[in-house]
Design a protein around this motif. Structure first.
Motif, PDB file in Angstrom:
ATOM      1  N   ARG A 119       0.822  -1.206   0.000  1.00  0.00           N
ATOM      2  CA  ARG A 119       0.000   0.000   0.000  1.00  0.00           C
ATOM      3  C   ARG A 119       0.862   1.264   0.000  1.00  0.00           C
ATOM      4  O   ARG A 119       0.371   2.361  -0.259  1.00  0.00           O
ATOM      5  CB  ARG A 119      -0.926   0.015   1.237  1.00  0.00           C
ATOM      6  CG  ARG A 119      -1.846  -1.189   1.369  1.00  0.00           C
ATOM      7  CD  ARG A 119      -2.902  -1.223   0.308  1.00  0.00           C
ATOM      8  NE  ARG A 119      -3.762  -0.069   0.316  1.00  0.00           N
ATOM      9  CZ  ARG A 119      -4.946  -0.020   0.927  1.00  0.00           C
ATOM     10  NH1 ARG A 119      -5.398  -1.075   1.576  1.00  0.00           N
ATOM     11  NH2 ARG A 119      -5.688   1.061   0.872  1.00  0.00           N
ATOM     12  N   ASP A 130       2.126   4.359  -3.320  1.00  0.00           N
ATOM     13  CA  ASP A 130       0.702   4.519  -3.576  1.00  0.00           C
ATOM     14  C   ASP A 130       0.075   5.452  -2.526  1.00  0.00           C
ATOM     15  O   ASP A 130      -0.210   6.601  -2.780  1.00  0.00           O
ATOM     16  CB  ASP A 130       0.013   3.139  -3.605  1.00  0.00           C
ATOM     17  CG  ASP A 130      -1.424   3.239  -4.066  1.00  0.00           C
ATOM     18  OD1 ASP A 130      -2.039   4.304  -3.897  1.00  0.00           O
ATOM     19  OD2 ASP A 130      -1.961   2.254  -4.603  1.00  0.00           O
ATOM     20  N   ARG A 132      -2.855   5.604  -1.297  1.00  0.00           N
ATOM     21  CA  ARG A 132      -4.293   5.928  -1.371  1.00  0.00           C
ATOM     22  C   ARG A 132      -5.064   5.006  -0.437  1.00  0.00           C
ATOM     23  O   ARG A 132      -4.901   3.797  -0.491  1.00  0.00           O
ATOM     24  CB  ARG A 132      -4.829   5.726  -2.794  1.00  0.00           C
ATOM     25  CG  ARG A 132      -4.397   6.801  -3.777  1.00  0.00           C
ATOM     26  CD  ARG A 132      -4.765   6.424  -5.181  1.00  0.00           C
ATOM     27  NE  ARG A 132      -4.180   5.135  -5.561  1.00  0.00           N
ATOM     28  CZ  ARG A 132      -4.539   4.424  -6.605  1.00  0.00           C
ATOM     29  NH1 ARG A 132      -5.500   4.844  -7.396  1.00  0.00           N
ATOM     30  NH2 ARG A 132      -3.951   3.278  -6.881  1.00  0.00           N
ATOM     31  N   GLN A 135      -8.082   2.791  -3.132  1.00  0.00           N
ATOM     32  CA  GLN A 135      -7.259   2.521  -4.311  1.00  0.00           C
ATOM     33  C   GLN A 135      -8.072   2.536  -5.600  1.00  0.00           C
ATOM     34  O   GLN A 135      -7.518   2.344  -6.673  1.00  0.00           O
ATOM     35  CB  GLN A 135      -6.533   1.185  -4.136  1.00  0.00           C
ATOM     36  CG  GLN A 135      -5.474   1.266  -3.036  1.00  0.00           C
ATOM     37  CD  GLN A 135      -4.685  -0.014  -2.908  1.00  0.00           C
ATOM     38  OE1 GLN A 135      -5.245  -1.060  -2.618  1.00  0.00           O
ATOM     39  NE2 GLN A 135      -3.390   0.063  -3.133  1.00  0.00           N
ATOM     40  N   SER A 140      -2.021   8.816  -6.804  1.00  0.00           N
ATOM     41  CA  SER A 140      -1.157   8.130  -5.833  1.00  0.00           C
ATOM     42  C   SER A 140      -0.055   9.098  -5.384  1.00  0.00           C
ATOM     43  O   SER A 140       0.131  10.166  -5.974  1.00  0.00           O
ATOM     44  CB  SER A 140      -0.519   6.907  -6.489  1.00  0.00           C
ATOM     45  OG  SER A 140       0.424   7.338  -7.457  1.00  0.00           O
ATOM     46  N   ARG A 216       0.791  11.402   2.594  1.00  0.00           N
ATOM     47  CA  ARG A 216      -0.448  10.665   2.876  1.00  0.00           C
ATOM     48  C   ARG A 216      -1.620  11.639   3.035  1.00  0.00           C
ATOM     49  O   ARG A 216      -2.709  11.412   2.512  1.00  0.00           O
ATOM     50  CB  ARG A 216      -0.244   9.876   4.171  1.00  0.00           C
ATOM     51  CG  ARG A 216      -1.101   8.671   4.307  1.00  0.00           C
ATOM     52  CD  ARG A 216      -1.039   8.174   5.718  1.00  0.00           C
ATOM     53  NE  ARG A 216      -1.967   8.913   6.538  1.00  0.00           N
ATOM     54  CZ  ARG A 216      -1.950   8.906   7.864  1.00  0.00           C
ATOM     55  NH1 ARG A 216      -1.038   8.238   8.525  1.00  0.00           N
ATOM     56  NH2 ARG A 216      -2.856   9.571   8.535  1.00  0.00           N
ATOM     57  N   VAL A 219      -2.376  12.987  -0.515  1.00  0.00           N
ATOM     58  CA  VAL A 219      -2.988  11.965  -1.373  1.00  0.00           C
ATOM     59  C   VAL A 219      -4.465  11.790  -1.006  1.00  0.00           C
ATOM     60  O   VAL A 219      -5.333  11.726  -1.877  1.00  0.00           O
ATOM     61  CB  VAL A 219      -2.237  10.615  -1.209  1.00  0.00           C
ATOM     62  CG1 VAL A 219      -3.044   9.465  -1.810  1.00  0.00           C
ATOM     63  CG2 VAL A 219      -0.867  10.682  -1.851  1.00  0.00           C
TER      64      VAL A 219
END
Ligand code: SAM
Length: 317
Positions: A119, A130, A132, A135, A140, A216, A219
Motif C-alpha cells: 500500500r 501509492d 491511497r 485505491q 497516488s 499521505r 494523497v
C-alpha cells in the motif's frame, strides 16, 4: 482467511464508556462508526449493546472486506458503506435518518494498511508509492511526486509534515525524478535522509516519517475531508447524543478542537453575565480539553502513544 493478525482497537473501553449514556438512553440506538477499519470498535459496541445498530463507513475497500468478515456474528446489525466520511450527511439522508445517538471517528490509517507493504504507507518497507486509502480513485503519492511543481512539493511537505527541511527535500525529489530515480518508498526514504543534516537526523525518530505523513495527507486530502466531516457529525447527533474523536497527529486534532470550541460557545454577546434567551450553547464538552491513552495502554499498544481523544454532547436543539 480474511481475519488479519491481532489488531487492538485504541482506547476501546474508554470509547465505549463515552458512548454508553447516549446508547443506553435510546430505545433504538444507532451509532455511526465513521472509520470502520477492521471493525474493532464496532464489534465491541455491538456485542456490548444488543439493541444497537451501527452504520460503518470506510473509504478503503480492503478494510470493508476484512470488517465484513470480522463482523460476521453481528452482521445483521451493521450497515457497511464504502464512503469518505465527509459524505456522512448524504449517507444518513439516503437511509432516511436525520439524527443518530453517537458517532465515532478513529482517524488515520489502520494497522492493516500499515502492515500491507504494497500500500506504500510504511517508510520501513520497500513498495510502490501509492498511499491511497481508496485505491479505486485519485492520485497516488507517486503521481504527486512526479507532477507537482517544486513549490507545491515544498508546501505539502512543510505544511502537512511540519518539516523544517522541506525545501531541500523538495529540491532532491525534483532532481531524483528527473534522473528517473524515484519509484518506491525506499527511494523516497533515502532522498529524505540525504536531505536532512546529520545532527538533525539524530533526534525525532525516522527522518522520513514527516514527509510520508505529508504525502499521505495530500494523497487522501485528509485535512480538507475532516474539516468538512466534523461539522456534519456535530449536527447529526440528537440531543443527548455524543461524538467521540481520536486523532493521532496535531493537524487533525486542531481541526477537531476548533470545531468543538465553536459549538460549545454561548451565542450571547461576550461579557454578558448570563445567556440571552435561546442563545445558550447547544453542545458541551464531555472531556475537558483532550485526553491521552493511559501509560499501560501505550506500553501494550504503541499506536496509542500520539492519540488525543475528544468528546462532545448535544444538550439542546
Ligand atoms: C485507525 S483505522 C480504524 C480502526 C477501527 N476503529 C478498528 O478498531 O478496527 C481508520 C480507518 O479509517 C479509514 N478512513 C480514514 N480516513 C477516512 C475517510 N476520510 N473516510 C472514510 N474512511 C476513512 C481508513 O481507511 C481506516 O480503515
Amino acid at each position: 482467511m480474511m481475519q488479519e493478525k491481532l489488531h487492538i482497537p485504541v482506547s476501546l473501553e474508554r470509547c465505549i464508556a463515552l458512548l454508553s449514556p447516549a446508547i443506553e438512553s435510546s430505545t433504538n440506538p444507532v451509532v455511526v462508526d465513521a472509520t470502520l477499519g477492521l471493525g474493532g470498535h464496532t464489534k465491541a459496541l455491538l456485542l456490548k449493546f444488543p439493541k444497537l445498530k451501527i452504520i460503518g463507513l470506510d473509504r478503503d475497500l480492503k478494510a470493508i472486506e476484512i470488517a465484513t468478515s470480522n463482523l460476521s456474528e453481528v452482521i445483521d446489525r451493521v450497515v457497511i458503506v464504502h464512503a469518505v466520511y465527509d459524505e456522512l450527511s448524504v449517507v444518513l439522508a439516503k437511509r432516511g435518518i436525520t439524527k443518530v445517538d453517537g458517532i465515532l471517528f478513529d482517524l488515520g490509517v489502520s494497522s492493516m494498511q500499515l502492515d500491507q507493504a504494497e500500500r506504500g504507507f510504511a517508510y520501513s518497507q520497500e513498495a510502490p508509492l501509492d498511499m491511497r486509502m481508496d485505491q479505486s480513485s485519485g492520485l497516488s503519492a507517486l503521481d504527486i511526486l512526479n507532477t507537482y511543481s517544486y513549490a507545491e512539493l515544498v508546501r505539502v511537505i512543510r505544511n502537512y509534515g511540519e518539516e523544517k527541511f522541506a525545501t531541500k527535500i523538495a529540491d532532491n525529489i525534483v532532481k531524483a525524478r528527473e534522473a528517473g530515480k524515484l519509484r518506491t518508498t525506499k527511494d523516497l526514504a533515502d532522498i529524505v535522509k540525504a536531505s536532512i543534516p546529520a545532527p538533525a537526523r539524530r533526534t525525532g525518530g525516522n527522518p522520513a516519517k514527516r514527509t510520508f505523513q505529508a504525502l499521505r495527507i495530500e494523497v487522501n486530502q485528509e485535512l480538507d475531508v475532516l474539516t468538512r466531516a466534523i461539522p456534519q457529525a456535530i449536527s447529526s447527533i440528537r440531543i443527548g447524543g455524543r461524538l467521540v474523536v481520536m486523532a493521532y497527529q496535531s493537524l487533525e486534532d486542531k481541526i477537531v478542537k476548533k470545531a468543538f470550541t465553536q459549538v460549545i460557545a454561548s451565542k450571547s454577546p461576550i461579557g454578558l453575565p448570563f445567556d440571552l434567551p435561546n442563545s445558550a450553547a447547544s453542545y458541551k464538552l464531555v472531556i475537558n480539553g483532550s485526553e491521552s491513552a493511559t501509560k499501560e495502554e501505550i506500553e501494550s499498544n504503541p499506536r496509542a502513544q500520539s492519540m488525543r481523544l475528544r468528546a462532545l454532547e448535544r444538550v439542546a436543539a
